[in-house]
Design a protein around this motif. Sequence first.
Motif, PDB file in Angstrom:
ATOM      1  N   SER A  30       0.810  -1.224   0.000  1.00 59.30           N
ATOM      2  CA  SER A  30       0.000   0.000   0.000  1.00 59.30           C
ATOM      3  C   SER A  30       0.839   1.267   0.000  1.00 59.30           C
ATOM      4  O   SER A  30       0.311   2.368  -0.163  1.00 59.30           O
ATOM      5  CB  SER A  30      -0.933   0.017   1.208  1.00 59.30           C
ATOM      6  N   ILE A  31       2.138   1.118   0.155  1.00 59.35           N
ATOM      7  CA  ILE A  31       3.008   2.298   0.225  1.00 59.35           C
ATOM      8  C   ILE A  31       3.179   2.931  -1.149  1.00 59.35           C
ATOM      9  O   ILE A  31       3.501   2.259  -2.117  1.00 59.35           O
ATOM     10  CB  ILE A  31       4.384   1.951   0.806  1.00 59.35           C
ATOM     11  N   VAL A  32       2.965   4.224  -1.219  1.00 54.88           N
ATOM     12  CA  VAL A  32       3.225   5.003  -2.434  1.00 54.88           C
ATOM     13  C   VAL A  32       4.554   5.743  -2.312  1.00 54.88           C
ATOM     14  O   VAL A  32       5.311   5.845  -3.268  1.00 54.88           O
ATOM     15  CB  VAL A  32       2.070   5.985  -2.696  1.00 54.88           C
ATOM     16  N   GLN A  33       4.813   6.252  -1.129  1.00 49.08           N
ATOM     17  CA  GLN A  33       6.027   7.043  -0.952  1.00 49.08           C
ATOM     18  C   GLN A  33       6.552   6.860   0.462  1.00 49.08           C
ATOM     19  O   GLN A  33       5.787   6.768   1.419  1.00 49.08           O
ATOM     20  CB  GLN A  33       5.750   8.519  -1.240  1.00 49.08           C
ATOM     21  N   MET A  34       7.868   6.819   0.566  1.00 52.22           N
ATOM     22  CA  MET A  34       8.537   6.802   1.866  1.00 52.22           C
ATOM     23  C   MET A  34       9.525   7.944   1.927  1.00 52.22           C
ATOM     24  O   MET A  34       9.998   8.421   0.886  1.00 52.22           O
ATOM     25  CB  MET A  34       9.273   5.482   2.096  1.00 52.22           C
ATOM     26  N   GLY A  35       9.818   8.380   3.117  1.00 47.49           N
ATOM     27  CA  GLY A  35      10.752   9.476   3.224  1.00 47.49           C
ATOM     28  C   GLY A  35      11.257   9.674   4.637  1.00 47.49           C
ATOM     29  O   GLY A  35      11.049   8.825   5.510  1.00 47.49           O
ATOM     30  N   TRP A  36      11.917  10.784   4.825  1.00 45.30           N
ATOM     31  CA  TRP A  36      12.507  11.134   6.114  1.00 45.30           C
ATOM     32  C   TRP A  36      12.122  12.548   6.511  1.00 45.30           C
ATOM     33  O   TRP A  36      12.114  13.460   5.670  1.00 45.30           O
ATOM     34  CB  TRP A  36      14.021  11.023   6.041  1.00 45.30           C
ATOM     35  N   PHE A  37      11.821  12.702   7.769  1.00 48.90           N
ATOM     36  CA  PHE A  37      11.643  13.996   8.404  1.00 48.90           C
ATOM     37  C   PHE A  37      12.652  14.067   9.554  1.00 48.90           C
ATOM     38  O   PHE A  37      13.196  13.040   9.966  1.00 48.90           O
ATOM     39  CB  PHE A  37      10.224  14.153   8.962  1.00 48.90           C
ATOM     40  N   ARG A  38      12.876  15.232  10.069  1.00 55.04           N
ATOM     41  CA  ARG A  38      13.746  15.371  11.231  1.00 55.04           C
ATOM     42  C   ARG A  38      13.212  16.442  12.158  1.00 55.04           C
ATOM     43  O   ARG A  38      12.487  17.343  11.734  1.00 55.04           O
ATOM     44  CB  ARG A  38      15.181  15.707  10.805  1.00 55.04           C
ATOM     45  N   GLN A  39      13.592  16.304  13.414  1.00 55.53           N
ATOM     46  CA  GLN A  39      13.152  17.260  14.418  1.00 55.53           C
ATOM     47  C   GLN A  39      14.300  17.566  15.363  1.00 55.53           C
ATOM     48  O   GLN A  39      14.790  16.679  16.068  1.00 55.53           O
ATOM     49  CB  GLN A  39      11.952  16.724  15.200  1.00 55.53           C
ATOM     50  N   ALA A  40      14.719  18.815  15.341  1.00 59.00           N
ATOM     51  CA  ALA A  40      15.771  19.275  16.244  1.00 59.00           C
ATOM     52  C   ALA A  40      15.128  19.772  17.536  1.00 59.00           C
ATOM     53  O   ALA A  40      13.949  20.131  17.557  1.00 59.00           O
ATOM     54  CB  ALA A  40      16.561  20.395  15.577  1.00 59.00           C
ATOM     55  N   PRO A  41      15.891  19.821  18.622  1.00 57.31           N
ATOM     56  CA  PRO A  41      15.338  20.282  19.899  1.00 57.31           C
ATOM     57  C   PRO A  41      14.736  21.673  19.781  1.00 57.31           C
ATOM     58  O   PRO A  41      15.359  22.583  19.242  1.00 57.31           O
ATOM     59  CB  PRO A  41      16.560  20.287  20.818  1.00 57.31           C
ATOM     60  N   GLY A  42      13.514  21.809  20.254  1.00 55.27           N
ATOM     61  CA  GLY A  42      12.846  23.106  20.245  1.00 55.27           C
ATOM     62  C   GLY A  42      12.300  23.536  18.898  1.00 55.27           C
ATOM     63  O   GLY A  42      11.792  24.660  18.771  1.00 55.27           O
ATOM     64  N   CYS A  96      11.584   8.098  10.002  1.00 52.27           N
ATOM     65  CA  CYS A  96      11.129   7.511   8.750  1.00 52.27           C
ATOM     66  C   CYS A  96       9.621   7.693   8.646  1.00 52.27           C
ATOM     67  O   CYS A  96       8.903   7.591   9.654  1.00 52.27           O
ATOM     68  CB  CYS A  96      11.496   6.029   8.719  1.00 52.27           C
ATOM     69  N   ALA A  97       9.146   7.952   7.437  1.00 51.38           N
ATOM     70  CA  ALA A  97       7.723   8.166   7.208  1.00 51.38           C
ATOM     71  C   ALA A  97       7.284   7.422   5.960  1.00 51.38           C
ATOM     72  O   ALA A  97       8.076   7.254   5.028  1.00 51.38           O
ATOM     73  CB  ALA A  97       7.441   9.654   7.048  1.00 51.38           C
ATOM     74  N   ALA A  98       6.036   7.009   5.952  1.00 50.87           N
ATOM     75  CA  ALA A  98       5.470   6.345   4.773  1.00 50.87           C
ATOM     76  C   ALA A  98       3.994   6.673   4.663  1.00 50.87           C
ATOM     77  O   ALA A  98       3.342   6.975   5.673  1.00 50.87           O
ATOM     78  CB  ALA A  98       5.672   4.835   4.851  1.00 50.87           C
ATOM     79  N   ALA A  99       3.496   6.597   3.435  1.00 51.69           N
ATOM     80  CA  ALA A  99       2.095   6.935   3.210  1.00 51.69           C
ATOM     81  C   ALA A  99       1.570   6.219   1.969  1.00 51.69           C
ATOM     82  O   ALA A  99       2.348   5.918   1.060  1.00 51.69           O
ATOM     83  CB  ALA A  99       1.922   8.439   3.039  1.00 51.69           C
ATOM     84  N   PRO A 107       4.138  17.283   8.168  1.00 52.47           N
ATOM     85  CA  PRO A 107       4.224  15.999   8.869  1.00 52.47           C
ATOM     86  C   PRO A 107       2.891  15.529   9.438  1.00 52.47           C
ATOM     87  O   PRO A 107       2.738  14.320   9.691  1.00 52.47           O
ATOM     88  CB  PRO A 107       5.246  16.262   9.984  1.00 52.47           C
ATOM     89  N   SER A 108       1.948  16.412   9.626  1.00 52.49           N
ATOM     90  CA  SER A 108       0.657  15.997  10.185  1.00 52.49           C
ATOM     91  C   SER A 108      -0.128  15.120   9.221  1.00 52.49           C
ATOM     92  O   SER A 108      -1.101  14.474   9.614  1.00 52.49           O
ATOM     93  CB  SER A 108      -0.170  17.220  10.576  1.00 52.49           C
ATOM     94  N   THR A 109       0.279  15.081   7.975  1.00 51.27           N
ATOM     95  CA  THR A 109      -0.418  14.262   6.977  1.00 51.27           C
ATOM     96  C   THR A 109       0.162  12.851   6.858  1.00 51.27           C
ATOM     97  O   THR A 109      -0.354  12.031   6.110  1.00 51.27           O
ATOM     98  CB  THR A 109      -0.369  14.918   5.598  1.00 51.27           C
ATOM     99  N   VAL A 110       1.235  12.556   7.580  1.00 54.06           N
ATOM    100  CA  VAL A 110       1.898  11.252   7.481  1.00 54.06           C
ATOM    101  C   VAL A 110       1.194  10.247   8.392  1.00 54.06           C
ATOM    102  O   VAL A 110       1.094  10.470   9.592  1.00 54.06           O
ATOM    103  CB  VAL A 110       3.380  11.361   7.887  1.00 54.06           C
ATOM    104  N   PRO A 111       0.732   9.120   7.835  1.00 53.16           N
ATOM    105  CA  PRO A 111       0.011   8.141   8.668  1.00 53.16           C
ATOM    106  C   PRO A 111       0.916   7.149   9.400  1.00 53.16           C
ATOM    107  O   PRO A 111       0.531   6.611  10.435  1.00 53.16           O
ATOM    108  CB  PRO A 111      -0.862   7.413   7.653  1.00 53.16           C
ATOM    109  N   TRP A 112       2.088   6.870   8.830  1.00 51.74           N
ATOM    110  CA  TRP A 112       2.961   5.851   9.416  1.00 51.74           C
ATOM    111  C   TRP A 112       4.330   6.436   9.716  1.00 51.74           C
ATOM    112  O   TRP A 112       4.976   7.021   8.827  1.00 51.74           O
ATOM    113  CB  TRP A 112       3.108   4.664   8.457  1.00 51.74           C
ATOM    114  N   TRP A 113       4.794   6.219  10.942  1.00 53.76           N
ATOM    115  CA  TRP A 113       6.076   6.751  11.400  1.00 53.76           C
ATOM    116  C   TRP A 113       6.923   5.652  12.018  1.00 53.76           C
ATOM    117  O   TRP A 113       6.404   4.708  12.631  1.00 53.76           O
ATOM    118  CB  TRP A 113       5.860   7.817  12.475  1.00 53.76           C
TER     119      TRP A 113
END
Length: 123
Positions: A30-42, A96-99, A107-113
Amino acid sequence: QVQLVESGGGLVQAGGSLRVSCAASGRTYSIVQMGWFRQAPGKEREFVAAFRWSDSSTYYADSVKGRFTISRDNARNTVYLQMNNLKPEDTAVYYCAAAPYVLSLNPSTVPWWGQGTQVTVSS
């Protein structure tokens, strides 16, 4: 449902390289796209890179273009993020993210983390 497990990351000096991996399991068809997000402190979670499974198209944030490369191992349902010439500002938890659709920058649109992996770049 899709499960994502990351590996890699760690501590590296500025200018160095690291590779993080993300293995997908479950309903990977079911995966169409996978990718990466990142979050630094603050800071808010931000888009880094994405890979479209259907045609192997890749997308990058301007801040990592020319330094990071996203790729996929079809047989292992695994996506890699090769990070070269790392900078201290790349320090963050990488997720890691997938949708089942094309990922947006929001990022709020990503269903799988995945659970996240720490990347720390020292100056």
